[in-house]
Every structure is written in C-alpha cells, then in structure tokens.
Design a protein around this motif. Structure first.
Motif, PDB file in Angstrom:
ATOM      1  N   PRO A 215       0.828  -1.207   0.000  1.00  0.00           N
ATOM      2  CA  PRO A 215       0.000   0.000   0.000  1.00  0.00           C
ATOM      3  C   PRO A 215       0.861   1.256   0.000  1.00  0.00           C
ATOM      4  N   ARG A 216       0.298   2.329  -0.504  1.00  0.00           N
ATOM      5  CA  ARG A 216       1.008   3.599  -0.548  1.00  0.00           C
ATOM      6  C   ARG A 216       1.176   4.154   0.853  1.00  0.00           C
ATOM      7  N   VAL A 217       2.234   4.939   1.052  1.00  0.00           N
ATOM      8  CA  VAL A 217       2.463   5.585   2.344  1.00  0.00           C
ATOM      9  C   VAL A 217       1.655   6.884   2.356  1.00  0.00           C
ATOM     10  N   GLU A 218       0.540   6.852   3.061  1.00  0.00           N
ATOM     11  CA  GLU A 218      -0.366   7.989   3.195  1.00  0.00           C
ATOM     12  C   GLU A 218      -0.787   8.089   4.656  1.00  0.00           C
ATOM     13  N   PRO A 219      -1.382   9.190   5.056  1.00  0.00           N
ATOM     14  CA  PRO A 219      -1.825   9.296   6.453  1.00  0.00           C
ATOM     15  C   PRO A 219      -2.748   8.143   6.884  1.00  0.00           C
ATOM     16  N   THR A 220      -3.531   7.626   5.975  1.00  0.00           N
ATOM     17  CA  THR A 220      -4.439   6.533   6.335  1.00  0.00           C
ATOM     18  C   THR A 220      -3.713   5.197   6.501  1.00  0.00           C
ATOM     19  N   THR A 221      -2.483   5.087   6.007  1.00  0.00           N
ATOM     20  CA  THR A 221      -1.737   3.825   6.116  1.00  0.00           C
ATOM     21  C   THR A 221      -0.491   3.961   6.989  1.00  0.00           C
ATOM     22  N   TRP A 222      -0.352   5.069   7.699  1.00  0.00           N
ATOM     23  CA  TRP A 222       0.825   5.245   8.559  1.00  0.00           C
ATOM     24  C   TRP A 222       0.910   4.165   9.627  1.00  0.00           C
ATOM     25  N   LEU A 223      -0.214   3.806  10.213  1.00  0.00           N
ATOM     26  CA  LEU A 223      -0.212   2.772  11.241  1.00  0.00           C
ATOM     27  C   LEU A 223       0.282   1.451  10.665  1.00  0.00           C
ATOM     28  N   LEU A 224      -0.121   1.148   9.461  1.00  0.00           N
ATOM     29  CA  LEU A 224       0.306  -0.083   8.791  1.00  0.00           C
ATOM     30  C   LEU A 224       1.812  -0.075   8.540  1.00  0.00           C
ATOM     31  N   TRP A 225       2.342   1.052   8.092  1.00  0.00           N
ATOM     32  CA  TRP A 225       3.758   1.133   7.745  1.00  0.00           C
ATOM     33  C   TRP A 225       4.658   1.290   8.959  1.00  0.00           C
ATOM     34  N   PHE A 226       4.259   2.149   9.908  1.00  0.00           N
ATOM     35  CA  PHE A 226       5.142   2.499  11.006  1.00  0.00           C
ATOM     36  C   PHE A 226       4.750   1.867  12.339  1.00  0.00           C
ATOM     37  N   GLY A 227       3.577   1.269  12.410  1.00  0.00           N
ATOM     38  CA  GLY A 227       3.113   0.628  13.639  1.00  0.00           C
ATOM     39  C   GLY A 227       4.054  -0.443  14.164  1.00  0.00           C
ATOM     40  N   PRO A 228       4.523  -1.380  13.328  1.00  0.00           N
ATOM     41  CA  PRO A 228       5.443  -2.402  13.831  1.00  0.00           C
ATOM     42  C   PRO A 228       6.730  -1.823  14.406  1.00  0.00           C
ATOM     43  N   ALA A 229       7.276  -0.789  13.793  1.00  0.00           N
ATOM     44  CA  ALA A 229       8.507  -0.171  14.313  1.00  0.00           C
ATOM     45  C   ALA A 229       8.248   0.506  15.656  1.00  0.00           C
ATOM     46  N   VAL A 230       7.105   1.157  15.793  1.00  0.00           N
ATOM     47  CA  VAL A 230       6.759   1.809  17.059  1.00  0.00           C
ATOM     48  C   VAL A 230       6.589   0.760  18.153  1.00  0.00           C
ATOM     49  N   LEU A 231       5.916  -0.344  17.844  1.00  0.00           N
ATOM     50  CA  LEU A 231       5.753  -1.417  18.831  1.00  0.00           C
ATOM     51  C   LEU A 231       7.097  -2.027  19.223  1.00  0.00           C
ATOM     52  N   LEU A 232       7.987  -2.201  18.253  1.00  0.00           N
ATOM     53  CA  LEU A 232       9.309  -2.752  18.539  1.00  0.00           C
ATOM     54  C   LEU A 232      10.109  -1.818  19.446  1.00  0.00           C
ATOM     55  N   LEU A 233      10.078  -0.529  19.162  1.00  0.00           N
ATOM     56  CA  LEU A 233      10.774   0.443  20.010  1.00  0.00           C
ATOM     57  C   LEU A 233      10.175   0.479  21.416  1.00  0.00           C
ATOM     58  N   ALA A 234       8.859   0.473  21.516  1.00  0.00           N
ATOM     59  CA  ALA A 234       8.203   0.481  22.825  1.00  0.00           C
ATOM     60  C   ALA A 234       8.589  -0.770  23.609  1.00  0.00           C
ATOM     61  N   GLY A 235       8.609  -1.919  22.953  1.00  0.00           N
ATOM     62  CA  GLY A 235       9.026  -3.156  23.605  1.00  0.00           C
ATOM     63  C   GLY A 235      10.469  -3.087  24.073  1.00  0.00           C
ATOM     64  N   GLY A 236      11.332  -2.477  23.290  1.00  0.00           N
ATOM     65  CA  GLY A 236      12.733  -2.308  23.676  1.00  0.00           C
ATOM     66  C   GLY A 236      12.878  -1.444  24.912  1.00  0.00           C
ATOM     67  N   PHE A 237      12.086  -0.357  24.985  1.00  0.00           N
ATOM     68  CA  PHE A 237      12.130   0.498  26.174  1.00  0.00           C
ATOM     69  C   PHE A 237      11.611  -0.240  27.407  1.00  0.00           C
TER      70      PHE A 237
END
Length: 141
Positions: A93-115
């Motif tokens: 999917p294209r990187v748009e405001p409606t798909t930000w969670l899809l694209w960046f959600g896993p990285a945010v969860l990984l960082l939160a888990g690391g903290f």
C-alpha cells in the motif's frame, strides 16, 4: 446414494478449469505477470492475483489484461483496482496518512518493547547486591 452423487460433483468441478490468457508477445506477458504479482486476490487475502485459483481472481486477471490492452499504464491499472476494491488490493500500500499505522506501527511497537525490556533490566540490576558488600565478606567461599 452418496456413492453416486459424490463422483458426479467431483467431475462437475473438474470441468471448471481455468484457461490461461493468450498474450500477443513476451513483453505483454512479462508486464502482466509482474502486475498480477503486485496485486492481492480480494477473496484469498494472502495470495497474489497471479497465484490465486479463485473465480474472482480469474476475472480480475482478465480485467487487468483488458486494461493493459486498452493502453493503461501499470499505475492506472492499480488506481482502477484500488478505486473498485480499496487499498487492500495492493500488496504494498502507498504511504499515506491513512496507512501510517500499517507502515510504522510495527517499528513503534518494537521500540516500545525495547524500552520496556530496558526498564525491566535496569530495575532488576538496581536490586542486585553490589560486589564486595558486607554480606559477601561473611561468606566462607
């Protein structure tokens, strides 16, 4: 009774074989295969349009080929399918405001888990006794 009905049903389904599309040249075939690999089957959900044996996938493959023969670019074909079936039809999917969670959600969860893990390790290491304390000197070993 079932012994008579079941073989009839199997033979009826075997006659629904999917015929592959006929291409005018190898360039059209390569473009078609590349495009159908980038599109998702709307019924199967985890298969590309090229890999799916669903009836709707066959229809969509024929529609893609028809759009290609009308002179549409790959982007126009994708846009047409997205307009009909939504972003879901695209494997990437294209990187748009409606798909930000899809694209960046896993990285945010990984960082939160690391903290969280780092915080747990710091708390546990703070609770450990310091080497050379009075308790260690009382030990005979």
């Amino acid at each position: 009774m079932l012994a008579l009905v079941v073989p009839t049903l199997v033979l009826a389904q075997a006659g629904d074989a999917i015929t592959p599309p006929q291409f005018t040249d190898t360039a059209e075939a390569k473009r078609f295969h590349a495009l159908t690999e980038e599109l998702r089957c709307v019924k199967c959900q985890n298969q590309s349009l090229a890999d799916s044996n669903a009836a709707i996938a066959q229809d969509l493959r024929l529609e893609v080929l028809d759009l290609m023969r009308q002179g549409k670019t790959d982007a126009e074909v994708k846009h047409y399918l997205v307009a009909r079936y939504g972003e879901f039809v695209l494997y990437r999917p294209r990187v748009e405001p409606t798909t930000w969670l899809l694209w960046f959600g896993p990285a945010v969860l990984l960082l939160a888990g690391g903290f969280v893990v780092a915080g747990i390790v710091r708390k546990r290491s703070a609770k450990l006794p310091v080497a050379g304390s009075a308790r260690d000197e009382d030990q005979e070993w």
